[in-house]
Design a protein around this motif. Sequence first.
Motif, PDB file in Angstrom:
ATOM      1  N   PHE A 145      34.668  28.158  45.775  1.00  0.00           N
ATOM      2  CA  PHE A 145      35.477  28.964  44.866  1.00  0.00           C
ATOM      3  C   PHE A 145      34.568  29.616  43.839  1.00  0.00           C
ATOM      4  CE2 PHE A 145      37.942  28.908  40.716  1.00  0.00           C
ATOM      5  CZ  PHE A 145      38.679  30.056  40.990  1.00  0.00           C
ATOM      6  N   TYR A 146      34.756  30.909  43.648  1.00  0.00           N
ATOM      7  CA  TYR A 146      34.097  31.629  42.572  1.00  0.00           C
ATOM      8  C   TYR A 146      35.110  32.613  42.003  1.00  0.00           C
ATOM      9  CZ  TYR A 146      30.783  34.459  39.926  1.00  0.00           C
ATOM     10  OH  TYR A 146      30.127  35.119  38.916  1.00  0.00           O
ATOM     11  N   GLY A 147      35.678  32.280  40.867  1.00  0.00           N
ATOM     12  CA  GLY A 147      36.716  33.123  40.310  1.00  0.00           C
ATOM     13  C   GLY A 147      37.313  32.505  39.062  1.00  0.00           C
ATOM     14  N   PHE A 148      38.598  32.749  38.855  1.00  0.00           N
ATOM     15  CA  PHE A 148      39.272  32.204  37.681  1.00  0.00           C
ATOM     16  C   PHE A 148      40.641  31.682  38.081  1.00  0.00           C
ATOM     17  CE2 PHE A 148      40.096  36.700  38.007  1.00  0.00           C
ATOM     18  CZ  PHE A 148      41.426  36.875  37.654  1.00  0.00           C
ATOM     19  N   ARG A 149      41.102  30.661  37.355  1.00  0.00           N
ATOM     20  CA  ARG A 149      42.316  29.958  37.743  1.00  0.00           C
ATOM     21  C   ARG A 149      43.593  30.709  37.369  1.00  0.00           C
ATOM     22  NH1 ARG A 149      41.180  23.529  36.376  1.00  0.00           N
ATOM     23  NH2 ARG A 149      38.924  23.540  36.798  1.00  0.00           N
ATOM     24  N   GLY A 150      43.542  31.556  36.359  1.00  0.00           N
ATOM     25  CA  GLY A 150      44.740  32.212  35.834  1.00  0.00           C
ATOM     26  C   GLY A 150      45.120  33.489  36.551  1.00  0.00           C
ATOM     27  N   GLY A 151      45.941  34.304  35.861  1.00  0.00           N
ATOM     28  CA  GLY A 151      46.485  35.505  36.479  1.00  0.00           C
ATOM     29  C   GLY A 151      45.796  36.794  36.102  1.00  0.00           C
ATOM     30  N   ALA A 152      45.009  36.794  35.036  1.00  0.00           N
ATOM     31  CA  ALA A 152      44.313  38.019  34.615  1.00  0.00           C
ATOM     32  C   ALA A 152      43.182  37.656  33.662  1.00  0.00           C
ATOM     33  CB  ALA A 152      45.291  38.978  33.922  1.00  0.00           C
ATOM     34  N   VAL A 214      43.566  46.052  40.567  1.00  0.00           N
ATOM     35  CA  VAL A 214      43.424  46.890  39.399  1.00  0.00           C
ATOM     36  C   VAL A 214      44.388  46.469  38.278  1.00  0.00           C
ATOM     37  CG1 VAL A 214      42.577  48.910  40.639  1.00  0.00           C
ATOM     38  CG2 VAL A 214      45.045  48.509  40.538  1.00  0.00           C
ATOM     39  N   HIS A 215      44.582  45.163  38.149  1.00  0.00           N
ATOM     40  CA  HIS A 215      45.437  44.585  37.116  1.00  0.00           C
ATOM     41  C   HIS A 215      44.824  44.854  35.736  1.00  0.00           C
ATOM     42  CE1 HIS A 215      47.662  41.488  34.899  1.00  0.00           C
ATOM     43  NE2 HIS A 215      48.365  41.192  35.985  1.00  0.00           N
ATOM     44  N   THR A 216      45.692  44.883  34.717  1.00  0.00           N
ATOM     45  CA  THR A 216      45.191  44.971  33.347  1.00  0.00           C
ATOM     46  C   THR A 216      44.313  43.751  33.035  1.00  0.00           C
ATOM     47  OG1 THR A 216      47.228  43.880  32.615  1.00  0.00           O
ATOM     48  CG2 THR A 216      47.145  46.299  32.458  1.00  0.00           C
TER      49      THR A 216
END
Length: 457
Positions: A145-152, A214-216
Amino acid sequence: MVTSCDHQKLMAQQPNILFIFSDDAGYADFGFHGSHDFKTPNLDALAASGVKFTQAYVSAAVCGPSRAGLLTGKYQQKFGFEENNVKGYMSNSSALLGHDMGLPVDQVTMADYLKELGYKTALFGKWHMGHADRYHPTKRGFDEFYGFRGGARSYWEMSEAEMQKKAEAKLEKGFGHFKEPEKYLTDELADATIEFIERNKKQPFFAYLSFNAVHTPMEARKDDLEKVPAHLTGRRRTLAAMTIGMDRAIGRVLDKVKELGLSDNTLIVFTNDNGGPSDTNHSSNAPLSGTKANHLEGGIRVPFLMSWAGKLKANSSYNNPISTLDLLPTFVTVGGGDVSEIEGLDGVDLMPFAKGESQGKPHETLFWKKENRGAIRHNEWKLIRFPDRPAELYNIEEDISEINDLASEKPELVRELYKKLFDWELTLDRPLWQLKRLYEGKAAVRMDNHRKPKIKK
């Protein structure tokens, strides 16, 4: 019993799976859907290399539930994931509080199944299936995993103050190793995916590239802003630049697949998590009505491409309705698994339809539900139910923009579709969390931590 010889034979036949997922993109904001302002040459080439699905749907009009359905192959309302797991919502169980809302741990993901079939699995980017450690991707079937747990989150390095305020947005490698990006995040996620593919080119891999683009927040590289047509202004201009950046990143990943000689043995899918939000990032869903968070076509119909060199016909289209619920059975089947052994699937294997081997429809009926709102598509007819006004009825095949409401002309059909929708709702579980202002104090008795994880062997 599978012998080591049988296992090696299976691995030799298994295709790699590259699944690319964008976030909050507008239906119309791609060259392959006719946009002249948004430049997406790499995705256009991907569309030309395989099958474009013209009636692809998500199972929810917002990202959390949509992703829960996609990852499990089931309508997410069956296990209570009906609402977004974000601030403003409250648990219906005293055992689930605040950030501890996520994909129930007894739900088996596509990564679980593919890992069991011998795939090396990885997720790059947005998770949004729960911030708590027990929901972490590395505990849900992903080796890496390489990323973030949340939504934005920001596309650039966040400050210490920002990270303190929004811990679920911190960039994480593996489990608990946090380090902010050194470059624009869209590029960094592509780099990580490329590196994973290079390391695993000699074994079957499943790479889930889950862009937050392309989320805020609306953040683009300066050089990409300079490539945008001059008549686009404000957020629309920034969105076009962010789309250019995402398309370039996708092109780099696709180029690596070709460079390594993996094209003939790699199934590639691109789609989006829900309709584009015209208010926050100024996306366009034309000719569809509606936006993210509602059940008009603009909220639930998404771009969807599938490519597999030598297996799928180039420059082809598939025009019957499909769902992102179909991705799990498709991936598991091409990976050598038997989805008939998986209980409760609502998706189907798309390959026979994509190859032209099956003339039937993947789905005669599809459903959506959020709180008191609901929708059903049955063949060409779509009914949208509202809590505060009469239902609307559209012939989607003849009226893609949902302009001509036929409910008053066809009361019998309205009643029939209402009943089908109601009968489906009787099969669903109570939402695990809902809007606090609507459900204050009405806690459900069911507790998420009573669930037991299980996987079909």
